[in-house]
Scaffold this motif. Structure first.
Motif, PDB file in Angstrom:
ATOM      1  N   ARG A  10     -37.652  15.835   2.958  1.00  0.00           N
ATOM      2  CA  ARG A  10     -37.983  14.944   4.077  1.00  0.00           C
ATOM      3  C   ARG A  10     -37.431  15.497   5.385  1.00  0.00           C
ATOM      4  O   ARG A  10     -38.099  15.464   6.421  1.00  0.00           O
ATOM      5  CB  ARG A  10     -37.427  13.539   3.827  1.00  0.00           C
ATOM      6  N   LYS A  46     -44.150  14.752   5.673  1.00  0.00           N
ATOM      7  CA  LYS A  46     -43.568  13.550   5.064  1.00  0.00           C
ATOM      8  C   LYS A  46     -42.545  13.894   3.989  1.00  0.00           C
ATOM      9  O   LYS A  46     -41.833  13.019   3.516  1.00  0.00           O
ATOM     10  CB  LYS A  46     -44.669  12.691   4.450  1.00  0.00           C
ATOM     11  N   GLY A  47     -42.513  15.156   3.579  1.00  0.00           N
ATOM     12  CA  GLY A  47     -41.616  15.557   2.505  1.00  0.00           C
ATOM     13  C   GLY A  47     -42.190  15.272   1.137  1.00  0.00           C
ATOM     14  O   GLY A  47     -41.513  15.427   0.127  1.00  0.00           O
TER      15      GLY A  47
END
Length: 143
Positions: A10, A46-47
């Motif tokens: 993230r 967004k990871g």
């Protein structure tokens, strides 16, 4: 099964987004440079998807930063077996600068050259922030 992104993934994704916004690239243009879909860039940011070493190197080249840039301020891992310890005090800056408004405010503030004016703007923002909670109004005749 709800799989939440790894805190490091993230963080790296947020740094990719921040840098992409700083250089003025859209997700589509970055995707074209990386030869992936813009949806893949969204997942990186967004990871949700991990970024491999070769892709990270490619991102660093396209975004004109060293690969270490993506790890600056990353959450440190705790003792083995204890998971990740994330300092909530250091993530808000990356989160803020990863927004269009945060980046715009940062650029505008950085463009102010007069130190006294910068201090005045800072004082104003702090006053606005401290009064953002609704304050009780005095009753007529009592306040």
């Amino acid at each position: 099964m709800n799989k939440t992104p790894n805190p490091i993934d993230r963080h790296v994704g947020a740094r990719v987004r921040m840098r992409r916004l700083m250089v003025g690239l859209s997700q589509s243009k970055l995707a074209n440079a990386l030869e992936v879909t813009f949806q893949q860039v969204q997942k990186y940011e967004k990871g949700a998807n991990r970024i491999g070493a070769s892709r990270l190197q490619q991102l660093a080249r396209v975004l004109e930063v060293p690969p270490s840039f993506f790890f600056e301020g990353a959450p440190a891992s705790a003792a083995p077996g204890l998971g990740f310890a994330e300092d909530p005090g250091n993530t808000y800056v990356v989160d803020f600068l990863s927004t269009a408004e945060g980046l715009q405010l940062n650029r505008a503030f950085s463009a102010i050259k007069d130190p006294k004016l910068r201090k005045t703007v800072l004082d104003l923002v702090e006053r606005i922030a401290s009064t953002s909670e609704p304050q009780p109004r005095p009753v007529d005749g009592l306040g």
